[in-house]
Design a protein around this motif. Structure first.
Motif, PDB file in Angstrom:
ATOM      1  N   PRO A 267      40.841 103.733 119.707  1.00  0.00           N
ATOM      2  CA  PRO A 267      42.249 103.603 119.315  1.00  0.00           C
ATOM      3  C   PRO A 267      42.416 102.638 118.142  1.00  0.00           C
ATOM      4  O   PRO A 267      41.871 101.537 118.152  1.00  0.00           O
ATOM      5  N   GLY A 268      43.116 103.080 117.118  1.00  0.00           N
ATOM      6  CA  GLY A 268      43.409 102.236 115.967  1.00  0.00           C
ATOM      7  C   GLY A 268      42.270 102.073 114.984  1.00  0.00           C
ATOM      8  O   GLY A 268      42.417 101.370 113.987  1.00  0.00           O
ATOM      9  N   ALA A 269      41.123 102.723 115.230  1.00  0.00           N
ATOM     10  CA  ALA A 269      39.971 102.574 114.330  1.00  0.00           C
ATOM     11  C   ALA A 269      40.219 103.308 113.023  1.00  0.00           C
ATOM     12  O   ALA A 269      40.781 104.395 112.996  1.00  0.00           O
ATOM     13  N   ARG A 270      39.784 102.664 111.932  1.00  0.00           N
ATOM     14  CA  ARG A 270      39.903 103.247 110.593  1.00  0.00           C
ATOM     15  C   ARG A 270      38.582 103.090 109.868  1.00  0.00           C
ATOM     16  O   ARG A 270      37.912 102.077 110.013  1.00  0.00           O
ATOM     17  N   GLU A 271      38.244 104.092 109.081  1.00  0.00           N
ATOM     18  CA  GLU A 271      37.052 104.015 108.243  1.00  0.00           C
ATOM     19  C   GLU A 271      37.503 103.720 106.818  1.00  0.00           C
ATOM     20  O   GLU A 271      38.380 104.404 106.282  1.00  0.00           O
ATOM     21  N   GLU A 272      36.905 102.703 106.228  1.00  0.00           N
ATOM     22  CA  GLU A 272      37.245 102.307 104.865  1.00  0.00           C
ATOM     23  C   GLU A 272      35.962 102.119 104.067  1.00  0.00           C
ATOM     24  O   GLU A 272      34.869 102.062 104.635  1.00  0.00           O
ATOM     25  N   PHE A 273      36.107 102.017 102.750  1.00  0.00           N
ATOM     26  CA  PHE A 273      34.972 101.834 101.854  1.00  0.00           C
ATOM     27  C   PHE A 273      35.268 100.683 100.891  1.00  0.00           C
ATOM     28  O   PHE A 273      35.374 100.888  99.689  1.00  0.00           O
ATOM     29  N   PRO A 274      35.384  99.446 101.404  1.00  0.00           N
ATOM     30  CA  PRO A 274      35.778  98.336 100.547  1.00  0.00           C
ATOM     31  C   PRO A 274      34.671  97.826  99.616  1.00  0.00           C
ATOM     32  O   PRO A 274      34.967  97.186  98.615  1.00  0.00           O
ATOM     33  N   PHE A 275      33.422  98.096  99.937  1.00  0.00           N
ATOM     34  CA  PHE A 275      32.306  97.565  99.154  1.00  0.00           C
ATOM     35  C   PHE A 275      31.838  98.542  98.087  1.00  0.00           C
ATOM     36  O   PHE A 275      31.600  98.180  96.956  1.00  0.00           O
ATOM     37  N   ASP A 276      31.644  99.793  98.495  1.00  0.00           N
ATOM     38  CA  ASP A 276      31.202 100.865  97.606  1.00  0.00           C
ATOM     39  C   ASP A 276      31.409 102.174  98.353  1.00  0.00           C
ATOM     40  O   ASP A 276      31.875 102.181  99.489  1.00  0.00           O
ATOM     41  N   ASP A 277      31.061 103.285  97.717  1.00  0.00           N
ATOM     42  CA  ASP A 277      31.300 104.580  98.363  1.00  0.00           C
ATOM     43  C   ASP A 277      30.188 104.983  99.333  1.00  0.00           C
ATOM     44  O   ASP A 277      30.267 106.035  99.953  1.00  0.00           O
ATOM     45  N   LYS A 278      29.175 104.128  99.508  1.00  0.00           N
ATOM     46  CA  LYS A 278      28.073 104.430 100.423  1.00  0.00           C
ATOM     47  C   LYS A 278      28.215 103.781 101.792  1.00  0.00           C
ATOM     48  O   LYS A 278      27.659 104.261 102.760  1.00  0.00           O
ATOM     49  N   HIS A 279      28.911 102.658 101.860  1.00  0.00           N
ATOM     50  CA  HIS A 279      28.988 101.894 103.107  1.00  0.00           C
ATOM     51  C   HIS A 279      30.312 102.119 103.818  1.00  0.00           C
ATOM     52  O   HIS A 279      31.360 101.707 103.325  1.00  0.00           O
ATOM     53  N   SER A 280      30.230 102.794 104.964  1.00  0.00           N
ATOM     54  CA  SER A 280      31.401 102.979 105.810  1.00  0.00           C
ATOM     55  C   SER A 280      31.653 101.696 106.572  1.00  0.00           C
ATOM     56  O   SER A 280      30.741 101.148 107.202  1.00  0.00           O
TER      57      SER A 280
END
Length: 117
Positions: free
Chosen positions: A15-28
Motif C-alpha cells: 500500500p502506498g508504494a511508488r517506484e521512482e528513478f531519482p538517481f538515473d534511469d537504471k536504478h528503481s
C-alpha cells in the motif's frame, strides 16, 4: 529464484508504494510516504536489492548468508544489499522486503502512513 519482474512487482504491491528513478534511469527506488524502502538496478547482473533492516538482524543475516552484505552506498548499520543468486531463500527475501517496507511505514507520521487496501 526471484526475477527482476517479480522483485519489482513485490515492491510495488505494498500500500502506498511508488517506484521512482531519482538517481538515473537504471536504478528503481521504491518509496512509501516519500521514504526509500528498496533500491535495485532491475537489469543488474547479478540482480541485487538494498533493503532497510533492524541493525541486529542485519548483522545476523550477513553472518548467515554470504549474499547479504552491508548496504552499498547506504548507512551500513541499517541497510543490507542482497545479491539474488538463489542462496537466500525466496521466502526470506520476500520477508526482508516486507520488513524494510514496515520499518519505513512505522517511521512515518501517522498522517503520512498508507491505509491498507
Amino acid at each position: 529464484m526471484v526475477t527482476p519482474d517479480e522483485l519489482a512487482s513485490l515492491c510495488r504491491a505494498f500500500p502506498g508504494a511508488r517506484e521512482e528513478f531519482p538517481f538515473d534511469d537504471k536504478h528503481s527506488v521504491f518509496k512509501v510516504g516519500g521514504k526509500i524502502f528498496a533500491i535495485t538496478a532491475l537489469d543488474g547482473d547479478p540482480l541485487e536489492v538494498s533493503l532497510k533492516c533492524e541493525p541486529a538482524l542485519a548483522e545476523q543475516l550477513r553472518i548467515s548468508y554470504p549474499a547479504v552484505r552491508p548496504g552499498y552506498h547506504l548507512n551500513k548499520r541499517h541497510w543490507n544489499t542482497v545479491t539474488i543468486d538463489g542462496s537466500v531463500p525466496d521466502r526470506l527475501l520476500r520477508d526482508m522486503i516486507e520488513d524494510s517496507y514496515d520499518l519505513v511505514v512505522h517511521s512515518l507520521p501517522k498522517a503520512r502512513r498508507p491505509t491498507p487496501h
